[in-house]
Write a protein that holds these residues in place. Sequence first.
Motif, PDB file in Angstrom:
ATOM      1  N   THR A  79       0.819  -1.217   0.000  1.00 53.90           N
ATOM      2  CA  THR A  79       0.000   0.000   0.000  1.00 53.90           C
ATOM      3  C   THR A  79       0.848   1.262   0.000  1.00 53.90           C
ATOM      4  OG1 THR A  79      -0.192  -0.113   2.408  1.00 53.90           O
ATOM      5  CG2 THR A  79      -1.988  -1.066   1.127  1.00 53.90           C
ATOM      6  N   SER A  82       3.628   0.753  -3.749  1.00 56.78           N
ATOM      7  CA  SER A  82       3.258   0.253  -5.072  1.00 56.78           C
ATOM      8  C   SER A  82       2.049   1.036  -5.585  1.00 56.78           C
ATOM      9  CB  SER A  82       2.932  -1.239  -5.021  1.00 56.78           C
ATOM     10  OG  SER A  82       1.686  -1.447  -4.401  1.00 56.78           O
ATOM     11  N   ASN A  83       1.782   0.884  -6.852  1.00 58.31           N
ATOM     12  CA  ASN A  83       0.665   1.574  -7.479  1.00 58.31           C
ATOM     13  C   ASN A  83      -0.515   0.638  -7.729  1.00 58.31           C
ATOM     14  OD1 ASN A  83       2.071   3.998  -7.553  1.00 58.31           O
ATOM     15  ND2 ASN A  83       3.046   3.474  -9.504  1.00 58.31           N
ATOM     16  N   LEU A  84      -0.550  -0.518  -7.053  1.00 58.91           N
ATOM     17  CA  LEU A  84      -1.637  -1.470  -7.230  1.00 58.91           C
ATOM     18  C   LEU A  84      -2.898  -0.981  -6.518  1.00 58.91           C
ATOM     19  CD1 LEU A  84       0.279  -4.820  -6.600  1.00 58.91           C
ATOM     20  CD2 LEU A  84      -0.428  -3.877  -8.794  1.00 58.91           C
ATOM     21  N   ILE A  85      -4.046  -1.413  -7.018  1.00 58.61           N
ATOM     22  CA  ILE A  85      -5.287  -1.044  -6.339  1.00 58.61           C
ATOM     23  C   ILE A  85      -5.445  -1.917  -5.090  1.00 58.61           C
ATOM     24  CG2 ILE A  85      -6.405  -0.175  -8.412  1.00 58.61           C
ATOM     25  CD1 ILE A  85      -7.924  -2.781  -8.624  1.00 58.61           C
ATOM     26  N   ALA A  86      -6.301  -1.495  -4.201  1.00 54.29           N
ATOM     27  CA  ALA A  86      -6.405  -2.101  -2.874  1.00 54.29           C
ATOM     28  C   ALA A  86      -6.752  -3.583  -2.917  1.00 54.29           C
ATOM     29  CB  ALA A  86      -7.429  -1.349  -2.041  1.00 54.29           C
ATOM     30  N   ILE A  87      -7.624  -3.997  -3.832  1.00 56.49           N
ATOM     31  CA  ILE A  87      -8.035  -5.400  -3.860  1.00 56.49           C
ATOM     32  C   ILE A  87      -6.875  -6.313  -4.237  1.00 56.49           C
ATOM     33  CG2 ILE A  87      -8.895  -5.435  -6.223  1.00 56.49           C
ATOM     34  CD1 ILE A  87     -10.655  -7.072  -3.294  1.00 56.49           C
ATOM     35  N   PHE A  88      -5.996  -5.859  -5.131  1.00 53.51           N
ATOM     36  CA  PHE A  88      -4.818  -6.643  -5.490  1.00 53.51           C
ATOM     37  C   PHE A  88      -3.816  -6.681  -4.343  1.00 53.51           C
ATOM     38  CE2 PHE A  88      -5.982  -5.559 -10.040  1.00 53.51           C
ATOM     39  CZ  PHE A  88      -6.471  -6.829 -10.313  1.00 53.51           C
ATOM     40  N   CYS A  89      -3.660  -5.546  -3.675  1.00 50.16           N
ATOM     41  CA  CYS A  89      -2.780  -5.516  -2.494  1.00 50.16           C
ATOM     42  C   CYS A  89      -3.277  -6.486  -1.432  1.00 50.16           C
ATOM     43  CB  CYS A  89      -2.708  -4.109  -1.912  1.00 50.16           C
ATOM     44  SG  CYS A  89      -1.854  -2.919  -2.950  1.00 50.16           S
TER      45      CYS A  89
END
Length: 195
Positions: A79, A82-89
């Motif tokens: 979180t 990274s630039n991933l969205i929350a569901i992937f994190c």
Amino acid sequence: MTWSDFISSASWWLFAQRAVVSCGRRGTCTAVQMASAVSWRASRSGRGIAKGGAHLSWFNASSVLAFLAWFGGTGYLLTKHSNLIAIFCLAIAIAAGLTGGWIVFRFMSRLLQDTEAQMNEWDYRHEGSVGRVSISIPAGGTGEVIFEQHGVRRSAGARSDDGIPLEKGVEVVISRYEKGMAYVRKWDEFTGEKV
């Protein structure tokens, strides 16, 4: 990690421990108390690993703490960095937590696994073992005999069973073993062979 993060996690841990201890006093249970109850029920119902008498539940404190540590650490790093969205994190953090919990569970199950073979009473008996006199045995006196038992070289104080002197290097058989003393006879006499 800052001091405030450490203090908040330590206070959460103390709260969780207090909740587990006080579950029996109240009618309501927290999530930590439920996890403890699930762990206890799993160990009582036979689920988990049981080898050689030791039982390890699939849901034990070490595995749960490893899951929480890996889940929290991975989730924090993903979180913040990274630039991933929350569901992937969340999915990656859960996978990392499960992997960490599984590794600790496998380590604990191997640690608690009973790999020793159970020995029987006759495995400890010295009678019938063949050995050699290492310190000569005088008539009516005491010497020493060296013999092998289950691949291990052993020595014991020895006396002649019939009272005759035995020289160093003579092959003998232990006919009886009493109070830490081996009573031996010459192998030739025991087998009935003449030299």
